[in-house]
Design a protein around this motif. Structure first.
Motif, short mmCIF file in Angstrom:
data_model
loop_
_atom_site.label_atom_id
_atom_site.label_comp_id
_atom_site.label_asym_id
_atom_site.label_seq_id
_atom_site.Cartn_x
_atom_site.Cartn_y
_atom_site.Cartn_z
N ARG A 24 0.81 -1.23 0.00
CA ARG A 24 0.00 0.00 0.00
C ARG A 24 0.84 1.28 0.00
O ARG A 24 0.30 2.37 0.06
N THR A 25 2.14 1.17 -0.02
CA THR A 25 3.10 2.29 -0.01
C THR A 25 2.97 3.11 1.28
O THR A 25 2.76 2.54 2.35
N THR A 26 3.05 4.44 1.21
CA THR A 26 3.10 5.27 2.42
C THR A 26 1.78 5.22 3.18
O THR A 26 0.73 5.56 2.65
N VAL B 163 -3.34 3.72 -4.98
CA VAL B 163 -2.07 4.39 -4.66
C VAL B 163 -1.88 5.57 -5.60
O VAL B 163 -2.05 5.43 -6.82
N ALA B 164 -1.56 6.73 -5.04
CA ALA B 164 -1.26 7.91 -5.85
C ALA B 164 -0.10 8.66 -5.23
O ALA B 164 -0.07 8.88 -4.01
N LYS B 165 0.88 9.02 -6.06
CA LYS B 165 2.07 9.74 -5.60
C LYS B 165 2.75 8.99 -4.45
O LYS B 165 3.20 9.58 -3.47
#
Length: 260
Positions: free
Chosen positions: A143-145, A171-173
């Motif tokens: 899920r990234t950050t 996920v965006a940026k």
């Protein structure tokens, strides 16, 4: 003569009291250490108990060292993985020292990939030499950050397709869109100033239930409450990382864990 004898007895008595005080203090410190319940998971001399590629990982001068050289550049992030189990609720502490170009992190409650060597997928306490990301909660290969440094964030219940494609769609940026920032633990730049560049820093991860807290040098850097029952994990593997990029070196020492 009597006065001299009295002085000698006084000195002997003082020495005896000091000795007893030191012994008592030693017992107290030992008992306190035992009560904390922490267990060392790195002996400082060998990689016993860990599974890693010796091209990138070694034990040296009491430290667990991860290093990328110009001749060993990576194509995928590489981990050394603790073989002691899959911790659920725990506290994990130690110290790290990373070069300016370095990128690393401590993964926990993670899965090991079968198609990529020495790769983990899961929660990560991010660490980097420029202190851009150190302290944040980043979920490797998923899920990234989840929370930037300075944030308290809640990960919302998942309402997408439980597939890699469904996750990437949210996920965006390089940040998870299904999260809500619920509070602050401090200004990111002010917290960054508490992290020493190219020097030893202490870390503490407090992981209990669906709450994860990352501390650097005794200061809370980020906090995540994960209400995503689909993608969240309640237990998993523990490991540390060297990241794709330029040559770098990261060192860890005094690695200790306590089960909650």
């Amino acid at each position: 003569m009597q006065k001299a004898t009295s002085i000698r007895y006084s000195i002997l008595f003082l020495i005896l009291c000091l000795a007893m005080g030191c012994a008592s203090s030693g017992v107290s410190q030992s008992k306190s250490k035992k009560e904390k319940g922490f267990t060392s998971i790195f002996d400082g001399k060998t990689l016993d108990g860990w599974d890693g590629d010796p091209t990138y990982w070694r034990a040296e001068n009491g430290n667990l060292v991860g290093e990328i050289t110009p001749s060993t550049l990576l194509k995928t992030n590489n981990f050394i993985i603790w073989k002691g189990g899959e911790p659920a609720d725990f506290e994990f502490k130690g110290e790290f020292n990373i070069t300016e170009t370095g990128n690393s992190g401590i993964n926990y409650r993670s899965d090991r990939l079968t198609d990529v060597p020495f790769a983990l997928r899961g929660y990560q306490a991010d660490i980097d030499g420029r202190r851009l990301f150190t302290g944040q909660n980043y979920e490797e290969r998923k899920r990234t950050t989840l929370a930037y440094r300075g944030e308290k964030a809640t990960i919302n219940a998942y309402d997408g397709a439980p597939t890699p494609e469904g996750i990437r769609a949210k996920v965006a940026k390089n940040a998870w869109q299904g999260r809500t920032v619920t509070g602050s633990v401090g200004n990111s730049d002010s917290l960054k100033a508490l992290i020493k560049p190219a020097d030893w820093n202490s870390f503490l991860l407090v992981v209990k239930g669906n709450k994860m807290q990352h501390y650097i040098n005794g200061v809370l850097m980020s906090e995540v409450t994960d209400d995503d029952a689909v993608n969240g994990k309640s237990k998993g593997l523990l490991g540390v990382q060297v990241h794709v990029g330029p040559p770098m070196k990261v060192q860890y020492r005094n690695l200790m864990i306590k089960t909650l």
